[in-house]
Design a protein around this motif. Structure first.
Motif, PDB file in Angstrom:
ATOM      1  N   LEU A  56      27.447  28.963  18.002  1.00 54.95           N
ATOM      2  CA  LEU A  56      26.227  29.643  18.429  1.00 54.95           C
ATOM      3  C   LEU A  56      25.306  28.658  19.135  1.00 54.95           C
ATOM      4  O   LEU A  56      25.268  27.469  18.793  1.00 54.95           O
ATOM      5  N   GLY A  57      24.564  29.176  20.124  1.00 54.80           N
ATOM      6  CA  GLY A  57      23.640  28.321  20.852  1.00 54.80           C
ATOM      7  C   GLY A  57      22.678  29.151  21.671  1.00 54.80           C
ATOM      8  O   GLY A  57      22.773  30.389  21.706  1.00 54.80           O
ATOM      9  N   PHE A  58      21.763  28.483  22.360  1.00 50.88           N
ATOM     10  CA  PHE A  58      20.708  29.169  23.090  1.00 50.88           C
ATOM     11  C   PHE A  58      21.001  29.268  24.583  1.00 50.88           C
ATOM     12  O   PHE A  58      21.699  28.434  25.157  1.00 50.88           O
ATOM     13  N   GLU A  59      20.429  30.289  25.180  1.00 50.78           N
ATOM     14  CA  GLU A  59      20.553  30.497  26.623  1.00 50.78           C
ATOM     15  C   GLU A  59      19.856  29.362  27.376  1.00 50.78           C
ATOM     16  O   GLU A  59      20.381  28.847  28.367  1.00 50.78           O
ATOM     17  N   LYS A  60      18.671  28.961  26.898  1.00 49.65           N
ATOM     18  CA  LYS A  60      17.899  27.913  27.546  1.00 49.65           C
ATOM     19  C   LYS A  60      17.866  26.681  26.643  1.00 49.65           C
ATOM     20  O   LYS A  60      17.571  26.787  25.453  1.00 49.65           O
ATOM     21  N   ILE A  61      18.122  25.521  27.254  1.00 48.58           N
ATOM     22  CA  ILE A  61      18.174  24.284  26.481  1.00 48.58           C
ATOM     23  C   ILE A  61      16.866  24.014  25.753  1.00 48.58           C
ATOM     24  O   ILE A  61      16.851  23.540  24.612  1.00 48.58           O
ATOM     25  N   SER A 180      26.189  22.872  13.107  1.00 49.42           N
ATOM     26  CA  SER A 180      26.770  23.886  13.994  1.00 49.42           C
ATOM     27  C   SER A 180      27.096  25.156  13.229  1.00 49.42           C
ATOM     28  O   SER A 180      27.539  25.125  12.076  1.00 49.42           O
ATOM     29  N   TYR A 181      26.844  26.286  13.897  1.00 52.29           N
ATOM     30  CA  TYR A 181      27.222  27.600  13.379  1.00 52.29           C
ATOM     31  C   TYR A 181      28.488  28.035  14.096  1.00 52.29           C
ATOM     32  O   TYR A 181      28.512  28.172  15.322  1.00 52.29           O
ATOM     33  N   HIS A 294      19.555  33.796   8.057  1.00 44.89           N
ATOM     34  CA  HIS A 294      18.261  34.002   8.721  1.00 44.89           C
ATOM     35  C   HIS A 294      18.374  33.883  10.240  1.00 44.89           C
ATOM     36  O   HIS A 294      17.392  33.608  10.919  1.00 44.89           O
ATOM     37  N   LEU A 295      19.558  34.116  10.775  1.00 42.51           N
ATOM     38  CA  LEU A 295      19.771  33.932  12.208  1.00 42.51           C
ATOM     39  C   LEU A 295      19.031  34.950  13.064  1.00 42.51           C
ATOM     40  O   LEU A 295      18.826  34.720  14.259  1.00 42.51           O
ATOM     41  N   GLU A 296      18.616  36.055  12.487  1.00 43.76           N
ATOM     42  CA  GLU A 296      17.909  37.066  13.280  1.00 43.76           C
ATOM     43  C   GLU A 296      16.573  36.554  13.802  1.00 43.76           C
ATOM     44  O   GLU A 296      15.987  37.144  14.713  1.00 43.76           O
ATOM     45  N   SER A 297      16.099  35.420  13.275  1.00 47.05           N
ATOM     46  CA  SER A 297      14.828  34.859  13.740  1.00 47.05           C
ATOM     47  C   SER A 297      15.025  33.891  14.903  1.00 47.05           C
ATOM     48  O   SER A 297      14.058  33.321  15.401  1.00 47.05           O
ATOM     49  N   SER A 298      16.266  33.719  15.354  1.00 48.12           N
ATOM     50  CA  SER A 298      16.537  32.775  16.430  1.00 48.12           C
ATOM     51  C   SER A 298      16.117  33.336  17.785  1.00 48.12           C
ATOM     52  O   SER A 298      16.009  34.546  17.980  1.00 48.12           O
ATOM     53  N   ALA A 299      15.902  32.426  18.747  1.00 48.74           N
ATOM     54  CA  ALA A 299      15.642  32.828  20.129  1.00 48.74           C
ATOM     55  C   ALA A 299      16.921  33.410  20.739  1.00 48.74           C
ATOM     56  O   ALA A 299      17.995  33.374  20.126  1.00 48.74           O
ATOM     57  N   THR A 300      16.809  33.944  21.943  1.00 50.11           N
ATOM     58  CA  THR A 300      17.956  34.563  22.612  1.00 50.11           C
ATOM     59  C   THR A 300      19.096  33.559  22.756  1.00 50.11           C
ATOM     60  O   THR A 300      18.901  32.421  23.182  1.00 50.11           O
ATOM     61  N   GLY A 301      20.280  34.006  22.395  1.00 50.51           N
ATOM     62  CA  GLY A 301      21.445  33.139  22.449  1.00 50.51           C
ATOM     63  C   GLY A 301      22.101  33.115  23.814  1.00 50.51           C
ATOM     64  O   GLY A 301      21.644  33.757  24.766  1.00 50.51           O
ATOM     65  N   LYS A 302      23.172  32.337  23.911  1.00 48.29           N
ATOM     66  CA  LYS A 302      23.921  32.233  25.151  1.00 48.29           C
ATOM     67  C   LYS A 302      24.404  33.605  25.618  1.00 48.29           C
ATOM     68  O   LYS A 302      24.717  34.471  24.800  1.00 48.29           O
ATOM     69  N   ASN A 303      24.432  33.783  26.929  1.00 48.39           N
ATOM     70  CA  ASN A 303      24.844  35.046  27.539  1.00 48.39           C
ATOM     71  C   ASN A 303      23.930  36.206  27.140  1.00 48.39           C
ATOM     72  O   ASN A 303      24.350  37.371  27.169  1.00 48.39           O
ATOM     73  N   GLY A 304      22.686  35.887  26.739  1.00 54.17           N
ATOM     74  CA  GLY A 304      21.723  36.928  26.404  1.00 54.17           C
ATOM     75  C   GLY A 304      21.950  37.598  25.067  1.00 54.17           C
ATOM     76  O   GLY A 304      21.359  38.648  24.781  1.00 54.17           O
ATOM     77  N   SER A 306      21.686  38.464  21.153  1.00 53.06           N
ATOM     78  CA  SER A 306      20.719  38.373  20.063  1.00 53.06           C
ATOM     79  C   SER A 306      21.504  38.198  18.769  1.00 53.06           C
ATOM     80  O   SER A 306      22.181  39.129  18.307  1.00 53.06           O
ATOM     81  N   TYR A 307      21.449  36.997  18.213  1.00 49.18           N
ATOM     82  CA  TYR A 307      22.193  36.742  16.987  1.00 49.18           C
ATOM     83  C   TYR A 307      21.563  37.481  15.817  1.00 49.18           C
ATOM     84  O   TYR A 307      20.346  37.590  15.709  1.00 49.18           O
ATOM     85  N   LYS A 308      22.415  37.961  14.952  1.00 47.35           N
ATOM     86  CA  LYS A 308      21.987  38.693  13.769  1.00 47.35           C
ATOM     87  C   LYS A 308      22.351  37.909  12.514  1.00 47.35           C
ATOM     88  O   LYS A 308      23.024  36.879  12.571  1.00 47.35           O
TER      89      LYS A 308
END
Length: 349
Positions: A56-61, A180-181, A294-304, A306-308
Motif C-alpha cells: 500500500l502507498g500514496f498517490e502523492k509522495i 510496509s502494508y 485504521h487504514l480508512e483514515s489514510s490519504a488517497t492511495g496509489k491509482n486513486g 481509497s484504502y479501507k
C-alpha cells in the motif's frame, strides 16, 4: 541488481525527493523514497508470472510526510508503543513525546518516517541501496547521538533483504523496523481477510485497551492468536475474543520460536487468489502482526484507491512493544559505542 535514481522536481521541507528503483534479474522491482527510507512500491509475480504492486502507498509522495499510518516507512528510534512515554536509562528518566494518547508511538511526532535519509554513493552494479540518518542527541527526547543505516537488497531469488545498523555516543534505546502494508492480491484488490497466515510462535504478549502489552506472555493455544498452522486471517478478525475486540483486529506481538535465527522461517503469508507467498525471516525475537485496523483514515492511495480497514497487513519484526516497562522482555537498550544490528528478509514465492 540494478538501481535507478530519480530526483523529483518537487521539494518538501527544503529537501529534494528522491526515488530509488531496485530491480533484480528476474524482473522483481521495489521503489524506495528518501523520505522515511520508505518502500512505496513492490512488484512481485503471481502464479502466472504477472507482476503487481503488493504494498500500500500514496498517490502523492508528499502524503507520506503527513502519513499517520506509517505506510512503508522505517520506524525509529523505537517501533511500537512505550507506556506513558517514559523510559529510564542508567537511572535517568526521559520523557518522550506522547503522540498516541498517553503513550509514545513509533518514535514520536517526527520519527524516522518523517525525516530525509541520505544515500551512500550509489552507482550501477551496487548490491544494495544504503540510506543513512543521524538522529541528534535528545531528538524526540531520546538520549544519544544515534547514527543509523538501512540497507535494502533485492536478491536473484526474489527476496527483499533489509539490514539495519546503528551506533550511539550514549546509552539509548533502539528498535527499528519497516512498516510496509502487504496485500498479496495487489495493493488495490480489497482486504486481506482471505489471506492465509502462519506465525511460528507458541506465545504472544496480550494487550490492554491502549494496545499496550500487559507484561503477560500467554500461550496461543485455543485462541485467535494461534497461527502455528496455516489459517485464514478472516477467521480471527471475525472472532469475539477480548484481544481482538481491544485491538479492533490484530495488533499483537508474537514471541518467535526462531529466536533470532535467520535460517528459521518466522512467518508466511499466502494469497490463494494470486498464488503469491511471502516468507519472513528475522534476527529479532518478536513480530507484530497488524491487520490494518485504521487504514480508512489514510490519504488517497496509489491509482486513486481509497484504502479501507484491513486493506493490508504488516509483519513488523521487532523487540517486544513496551519493553522498557517489562524487564523480562528482551532488552532494547543500546550501550554507548556498541553496534545495533538487525536483519529481516521478505521472500516472495
Amino acid at each position: 541488481m540494478d538501481i535507478l535514481i530519480e530526483k523529483c522536481n518537487e521539494a518538501l521541507d527544503g529537501n529534494t525527493l528522491v526515488i530509488y528503483t531496485l530491480t533484480n534479474e528476474a524482473g522483481m522491482k521495489v521503489k524506495i523514497c528518501n523520505l522515511g527510507a520508505t518502500i512505496i512500491s513492490l512488484f512481485a509475480p503471481d502464479r502466472k508470472g504477472k507482476y503487481q504492486d503488493i504494498v500500500l502507498g500514496f498517490e502523492k509522495i508528499e502524503n507520506y510526510y503527513n502519513n499517520t499510518q506509517f505506510l512503508g516507512a522505517i520506524i525509529g528510534r523505537y517501533a511500537n508503543r512505550i507506556e506513558g512515554g517514559v523510559i529510564e536509562i542508567g537511572g535517568i528518566e526521559y520523557k518522550l513525546e506522547r503522540n498516541d494518547g498517553n503513550n509514545h508511538l513509533h518514535g514520536g511526532y517526527r520519527g524516522f518516517d518523517k525525516v530525509f535519509w541520505s544515500d551512500e554513493a550509489v552507482s550501477k552494479g551496487e548490491k544494495s541501496l544504503v540510506l543513512s540518518y543521524t538522529s541528534e542527541d535528545m531528538e524526540e527526547n531520546y538520549p544519544g547521538k544515534l547514527e543509523v543505516k538501512v540497507s535494502y537488497s533485492l536478491t536473484s531469488d526474489n527476496a527483499l533483504r533489509i539490514d539495519y545498523y546503528g551506533i550511539s555516543n550514549k546509552d539509548t534505546i533502539v528498535n527499528l523496523t519497516n512498516h510496509s502494508y502487504f496485500n498479496l492480491s495487489g495493493h488495490d484488490k480489497g482486504d486481506i481477510g482471505g489471506h492465509e497466515l502462519i506465525i511460528d510462535a507458541e506465545y504472544f504478549t496480550p494487550i490492554n485497551q491502549e494496545c499496550l502489552p500487559t507484561g503477560e506472555i500467554r500461550s496461543v493455544e485455543g485462541t485467535a492468536m494461534d497461527f502455528r498452522n496455516m489459517k485464514i486471517i478472516a477467521t480471527g478478525l471475525e472472532s469475539d475474543e477480548e484481544q481482538i475486540i481491544m485491538g479492533q483486529g490484530y495488533d499483537h506481538n508474537f514471541v518467535l520460536r526462531s529466536n533470532g535465527d535467520l535460517k528459521k522461517k518466522a512467518a508466511e503469508v499466502h494469497d490463494p487468489v494470486s498464488g503469491r507467498r511471502m516468507e519472513v525471516y528475522t534476527t529479532k525475537p518478536g513480530i507484530q502482526f497488524y491487520s490494518g485496523n485504521h487504514l480508512e483514515s489514510s490519504a488517497t492511495g496509489k491509482n486513486g484507491v481509497s484504502y479501507k480497514k484491513w486493506s493490508g497487513l504488516c509483519l513488523e519484526t521487532q523487540y517486544f512493544p513496551n519493553g522498557m516497562k517489562h524487564k523480562h522482555f528482551p532488552s532494547c537498550i543500546l550501550k554507548k559505542g556498541k553496534e545495533y544490528k538487525h536483519t529481516t528478509i521478505y521472500k516472495f514465492l
